[in-house]
Design a protein around this motif. Sequence first.
Motif, mmCIF file in Angstrom:
data_model
loop_
_atom_site.group_PDB
_atom_site.id
_atom_site.type_symbol
_atom_site.label_atom_id
_atom_site.label_comp_id
_atom_site.label_asym_id
_atom_site.label_seq_id
_atom_site.Cartn_x
_atom_site.Cartn_y
_atom_site.Cartn_z
ATOM 1 N N MET A 244 -0.651 14.706 76.336
ATOM 2 C CA MET A 244 -0.652 16.094 76.803
ATOM 3 C C MET A 244 0.002 16.185 78.165
ATOM 4 O O MET A 244 -0.313 15.427 79.056
ATOM 5 N N ARG B 214 -17.268 23.205 78.109
ATOM 6 C CA ARG B 214 -17.001 22.754 76.739
ATOM 7 C C ARG B 214 -15.730 23.386 76.205
ATOM 8 O O ARG B 214 -14.933 22.733 75.528
ATOM 9 N N LEU C 131 -12.825 21.627 78.042
ATOM 10 C CA LEU C 131 -12.566 20.248 77.615
ATOM 11 C C LEU C 131 -12.190 20.161 76.143
ATOM 12 O O LEU C 131 -11.554 19.199 75.721
ATOM 13 N N ALA C 132 -12.575 21.168 75.361
ATOM 14 C CA ALA C 132 -12.100 21.197 73.974
ATOM 15 C C ALA C 132 -10.598 21.499 73.976
ATOM 16 O O ALA C 132 -9.859 21.015 73.126
ATOM 17 N N ALA C 133 -10.148 22.303 74.947
ATOM 18 C CA ALA C 133 -8.722 22.612 75.037
ATOM 19 C C ALA C 133 -7.953 21.438 75.645
ATOM 20 O O ALA C 133 -6.813 21.178 75.279
ATOM 21 N N VAL C 134 -8.579 20.744 76.588
ATOM 22 C CA VAL C 134 -7.924 19.621 77.276
ATOM 23 C C VAL C 134 -8.874 18.422 77.252
ATOM 24 O O VAL C 134 -9.635 18.212 78.186
ATOM 25 N N PRO C 135 -8.839 17.640 76.175
ATOM 26 C CA PRO C 135 -9.806 16.538 76.080
ATOM 27 C C PRO C 135 -9.547 15.393 77.063
ATOM 28 O O PRO C 135 -10.435 14.578 77.277
ATOM 29 N N ARG D 146 -9.952 14.274 80.143
ATOM 30 C CA ARG D 146 -10.778 14.841 81.211
ATOM 31 C C ARG D 146 -10.232 14.549 82.596
ATOM 32 O O ARG D 146 -10.310 15.392 83.481
ATOM 33 N N TYR E 121 -11.083 13.372 68.148
ATOM 34 C CA TYR E 121 -10.629 14.604 68.801
ATOM 35 C C TYR E 121 -9.887 14.336 70.094
ATOM 36 O O TYR E 121 -8.864 14.958 70.379
ATOM 37 N N LEU F 192 -5.980 22.581 70.438
ATOM 38 C CA LEU F 192 -6.273 23.931 69.945
ATOM 39 C C LEU F 192 -5.336 24.337 68.811
ATOM 40 O O LEU F 192 -5.638 25.235 68.039
#
Lengths: 240, 306
Positions: free
Chosen positions: A1, A82, A85-89, A91, B67, B74
Amino acid sequence: MAFTPVLHSEWIKIRTLRSLVGGLCAVLLVTAAISALAGVDSDGADFDALSSVFFGVSFGQIAAIAFGSTAVSSEFQGGALRVSLAAVPHRGRWFAAKAVAVAAPVLAVGLVTGGVCLAVGRAVLGAKADGLTWSEGLRGVVGCGVYLTLMALLAAGLTALLRSGVATLSILIPFLLIVSFVIGDLSGTVADVLPDRAGQVVFDETWDGPLGPWAGLGVTALWSAAALLAGAWSVRRRDA
Amino acid sequence: MTSIDVQDLTKEYGTRRAVDALTFSVRPGRVTGFLGPNGAGKSTTMRLVLGLDRPTSGTATLAGRPYATLTEPLRHVGALLDAQAAHGSRTARDHLRALAASNRIPRGRVDEVLEETGLASVARRRVKTYSLGMRQRLGIAAALLGDPEIVLLDEPSNGLDPEGIIWIRQLLRRLAAEGRTVLVSSHLMNETASFADHLVVLGRGRLLADTPMREFIHARVQPRVRVRTSDPTALKHILAQHGHDAAEHEDGHWTVRHARVDDIGLLASASGVPLLELAAEEGTLEQAYLDLTATETEFTAPSQEA
């Protein structure tokens, strides 16, 4: 990413919260206003023109800290972290983007604030500011930007570690307003390496402690770096 | 394949096992209902799947990958975990724009999902002015933002008005029909029965069932026949004669357990008992679920059977 989109996202988050934009405005207003007031009442044996011009930084830094803290603590409300971090795992990358998004606007506002303080201070002090050289003035302006940025980052890191803006502010503000004022005048002690005391040497025309202006900012930077690393560790290690 | 695969997943908080050696798969093209009482581990499982919590042991993968290794996740996986996640002082549009930017999702998608979830007219209002139902819609909008193949929704019908509940039902059916993988948790049985094709049932962190919904109900709830007659005595007599287990209800109708309408109808006709009403009673998901939980040894609640 890639990093840039994440930074873009974090920047949108900052500029779309009124409290954060207000915090940045407060940095400028509080610092400049209190510096101007200090300039009006500037008699005394140990008068230091540069300190007088940047006197307001001691108060403006509270706004910078509140900004850094709020920018991070907004992630710890109602499961916002959450979603982030779901959008950008990744961290570490996410937290780095958050830190840059906090630092960049504070640096910009801090530099402007420094410039305004210098202009206002010179005007208010009049002849008493004649002794200030250009390089000292420049040092103060740059120092103002860097110092406020470092304090905002210190707060950001601490907030990520404690996962709470309230906890962070209730540690940092009493620390800055009380502890530092009480023991701050005791030069040659541990007080010299406290994050605010060390960094504020940059606003002294002459200094008698062991740290010079840039070394002092370096010490503050170490504090901020430690807080950010601790915050990053917490974000990476703990369940969101 | 865009399945969710959970393999021997365990999560302990201190000494409490929130998720206990869970193994199941969620397949594309159907809506999988994720059932269990509050505290059964549904939300924890979803957080583990999304890499938000670290499992004590086991794995969870999406399309074969954890994941955390997805780039721009997304675009592949959309999730609604908590309707309160959007910051109250931000507008819905800004909330979605920040999310879209992080995954390089075109800005136009933000307006599309706002339109789709019925929030377009309030998109510039701050989220703190929203009702729970509107927040829920915003959470669903966020989940759909990247047009993902996999959708996980935790209690999406929470706080929705009746119109919203019909909307979410149709949305879930459509997402599955488009070939997406859809996992929807709920503790509302009737609601789940209205959209799920397949069920994964948890109890105290363990897998209790992983079956198609129809099979789940048929295996657990015996078919019953509802009968009403003008001659109760005669009906009772012939039913008893043929070994049927019938119960009379206060309003005058009878239920015959373990029977089919064909049997009862022919029997009544042959015996000349007048029937005013004859209907098959389909088992409900609720009955099947209560039957399951009553027979599970972990559950200490007394049997619900009358």
